[in-house]
Design an enzyme around this catalytic site. Structure first.
Site, PDB file in Angstrom:
ATOM      1  CD  GLU A   1      -1.521  -2.280   1.757  1.00 21.73           C
ATOM      2  OE1 GLU A   1      -2.562  -3.100   1.744  1.00 21.73           O
ATOM      3  OE2 GLU A   1      -0.583  -2.453   1.975  1.00 21.73           O
TER       4      GLU A   1
ATOM      5  CG  PHE B   1     -10.342  -8.884  11.238  1.00 26.29           C
ATOM      6  CD1 PHE B   1      -9.369  -9.379  11.578  1.00 26.29           C
ATOM      7  CD2 PHE B   1     -10.614  -8.950   9.763  1.00 26.29           C
ATOM      8  CE1 PHE B   1      -8.314  -9.921  11.068  1.00 26.29           C
ATOM      9  CE2 PHE B   1      -9.668  -9.549   8.922  1.00 26.29           C
ATOM     10  CZ  PHE B   1      -8.529 -10.174   9.491  1.00 26.29           C
ATOM     11  CD  GLN B   2      -7.520  -6.713   7.890  1.00 19.30           C
ATOM     12  OE1 GLN B   2      -8.541  -6.481   7.106  1.00 19.30           O
ATOM     13  NE2 GLN B   2      -6.518  -7.400   7.647  1.00 19.30           N
TER      14      GLN B   2
ATOM     15  CE  LYS C   1     -17.278  -6.252   3.328  1.00 21.66           C
ATOM     16  NZ  LYS C   1     -16.647  -7.437   3.644  1.00 21.66           N
TER      17      LYS C   1
ATOM     18  CG  MET D   1      22.664  12.493   3.939  1.00 26.47           C
ATOM     19  SD  MET D   1      23.680  13.618   3.234  1.00 26.47           S
ATOM     20  CE  MET D   1      22.995  13.873   1.643  1.00 26.47           C
TER      21      MET D   1
END
Length: 615
Positions: free
Chosen positions: A77, A139-140, A189, A502
């Site tokens: 993602e 969940f999630q 959802k 760096m």
């Protein structure tokens, strides 16, 4: 039997048999919230979006099936957010990315923050658990709305499909308007699945133009500029955001004022322009930094006095009065008080300031002084120009990047963060700021490859080059799969010094050479990695092979990677040390002035058993 009679009897029988009923027309696909949203995105002008599916966003992905929108499946993602980011930076249009709830949404956060800090227009759509489950630790479930509040322009969390039309229209309007930025839509959802057949077709909302500056502020700015003998223009990323590149160039042409640019403004003025002194700041040019420190007036155009540009702020342009032009009033006076504040559309402000300032440049009382000032600045520009005749047989990264820029002058270059980022800024030449994609304010490693993917998809005919370092490249290396799947002709130049370059440079200069966790000598064979994804790869480790390798890279018909081995000890010069002003730049031959009380630690090598990596 009479044949005609038989035929007639058969015809009568056929006539008596009823014709079969036509097949019933398929029932129209019900329009739910997700399907309405997909149609609305198309109406908004979205042609490409980047994402990764999951449980809470599945109704949206079901609606995408068979839709005209092009969905690009990334492999993480964060890659989706950076790809949408690169798409938006290169095109000026709104980038769109999609992810599911929970870890999908949290993986977008770095890309969202990057868009916020660099003013990139994006709309981010995340799935969320159904509204009855919100707040139950389902969940999630993750409060992405609250988690991203500091790094978005606005957030939406619709509770019913009836809120979708207002929400989507406002999301795109807010992302585009004023100072652009990211807008989040957290989509439960059940809202995606709810009946939306009664909703009207989406109508995009126009973006209100930024108001022009007040007449009084323009008169005051012109009056202050007329008094200046050593003026400098300090151009920033706001020039491209305002669509003011051509007006800015015309202003510089007409006024002949020495000009310095920030990292995000590179390309706003051609590199060969006689007034362009280059980038200012920590790794800026000596000509640019000395000009700013000695000027008596600083005309700031769409810049924000970032600490990487100013060095020690209290000693930045100490003798200069400041005229600050910016569309965002919050930036004016935030870090440096402005003697004249010009708030409003930069394109309008520059166009209206140009005539009186140009007249002063030709006929004002300080014509001779300004001419001498420009000559001094140009003399320094030539005297302190970068040299590319590095000794030895190895590849000198600045020389390679300069040659790359010469061979691909119109390319869009997307780079990661670190030494190579500064070398790109110093040694590549850009025709427009939108052809230089870099994570400026956030400095996010892993930006380069997915941003290049987005830039390629916004214009399939563009030549897109990703310049990365070995540390940054491995942060989103999985997006090679995306490049390969869509056969994107992105060209990758990977500078490999087997270190976090760096960080190593700073440890060498400012931490008494105590090298801590910068060793990347166990890197994989990057050419083999690329070939494993079906991408052509070339390896280079000698200076005399640079031209041939670059020509082969650019001529490759599809994606290709050039793996370049460079010296681990190579540093970026010049450098303004922390808590110093911009006139106190260091070069390689001046580092002896820095404290070094401990001996240089040897760089670990794979052959050294004390640094073996356990299996």
């Amino acid at each position: 039997m009479n044949t005609r009679a038989a035929a007639a009897d058969n015809g009568d029988a056929a006539a008596a048999t009823p014709a079969p009923a036509p097949a019933p027309a398929p029932a129209p696909t019900p329009v739910n919230g997700a399907r309405w949203l997909v149609q609305a995105l198309a109406a908004e002008g979205v042609d490409t979006l980047f994402g990764y599916p999951g449980g809470a966003i599945m109704p949206f992905y079901d609606a995408l099936h068979g839709a005209a929108l092009k969905h690009v499946l990334v492999r993480h993602e964060q890659g989706a957010a950076f790809a949408a980011n690169g798409y938006a930076r290169a095109s000026g249009r709104v980038g769109v990315c999609v992810a599911t709830s929970g870890p999908g949404a949290s993986n977008l956060v770095t890309g969202i923050a990057d868009a916020m800090l660099d003013s990139v227009p994006m709309v981010i759509i995340t799935g969320q658990v159904a509204t009855p489950l919100m707040g139950t630790d389902a969940f999630q479930e993750l409060d992405v709305f609250g988690m991203t509040l500091p790094i978005v322009k606005h957030s939406f969390l619709p509770r019913s499909v009836d809120q979708l039309p207002e929400m989507l229209a406002e999301a795109f309007r807010i992302a585009r308007c004023g100072r652009p930025g990211p807008v989040l839509i957290d989509l439960p959802k059940d809202v995606q699945a709810g009946d939306a057949s009664h909703l009207p077709a989406h109508a995009p909302r126009p973006v209100e133009p930024v108001a022009g500056p007040a007449d009084a502020s323009l008169h005051a700015a012109a009056a202050l500029l007329a008094q200046a003998q050593r003026p400098v223009i300090y151009g920033g990323g706001g020039i491209a955001l305002a669509g003011a590149v051509e007006t800015f160039r015309d202003f510089v042409d007409r006024t002949r004022i020495p000009t310095v640019l920030t990292l995000k403004a590179l390309g706003a003025l051609p590199a060969t322009h006689p007034c362009n002194l280059g980038m200012l700041g920590m790794h800026g040019s000596r000509a640019a930094n000395h000009a700013v420190q000695e000027c008596d007036l600083l005309l700031v155009v769409g810049a924000r006095f970032d600490d990487r540009a100013t060095g020690k702020l209290a000693e930045f342009a100490p003798d200069a009065r400041v005229v600050h032009l910016d569309a965002d009033g919050c930036e004016i006076g935030k870090l440096r008080a402005a003697d004249v504040a010009v708030q409003g559309d930069l394109d309008t402000a520059l166009a209206r300031l140009a005539p009186p300032c140009a007249a002063q440049a030709r006929n004002g009382r300080h014509v001779a002084a300004r001419k001498a000032w420009l000559e001094l600045c140009n003399d320094r520009r030539h005297r302190f120009a970068a040299r590319y005749d590095a000794p030895g047989d190895g590849v000198y990264a600045p020389a390679l990047l300069k040659r790359l820029s010469e061979l691909a002058p119109d390319a869009i270059v997307s780079c990661d963060v670190g030494q190579h980022q500064m070398w790109v800024a110093q040694h590549c030449r850009f025709a427009h700021p939108r052809r230089h994609l870099t994570s400026g304010a956030l400095g996010a490693m892993g930006f380069g490859l997915p941003a290049a993917i987005g830039a390629q998809l916004q214009d399939p005919q563009a030549q897109v080059i990703c310049v990365s370092g070995d540390g940054s490249f491995l942060m989103n290396v999985q997006e090679l799969a995306t490049v390969a799947r869509y056969r994107l002709p992105v060209k990758i130049v990977l500078l490999d010094n087997q270190a976090l370059g760096m960080v190593r440079q700073w440890q060498e200069l400012f931490f008494e050479r105590r090298y801590s966790e910068i060793d990347l000598s166990d890197n994989p064979d990057f050419a083999l990695v690329a070939r494993a994804f079906g991408i052509e790869a070339i390896s280079l480790d000698r200076a005399d092979g640079v031209d041939e390798a670059l020509a082969a890279l650019l001529a490759a018909p599809g994606p290709a990677l050039l793996h370049v081995a460079i010296d681990q000890a190579a540093n970026v010069w010049p450098l303004v040390p922390p808590n110093h002003n911009n006139a106190q730049m260091l070069d390689a031959d001046e580092v002896s002035s820095l404290p070094t009380t401990t001996p240089a630690a040897p760089h670990p090598t794979p052959e050294d058993p004390s640094h073996a990596i356990p299996a």
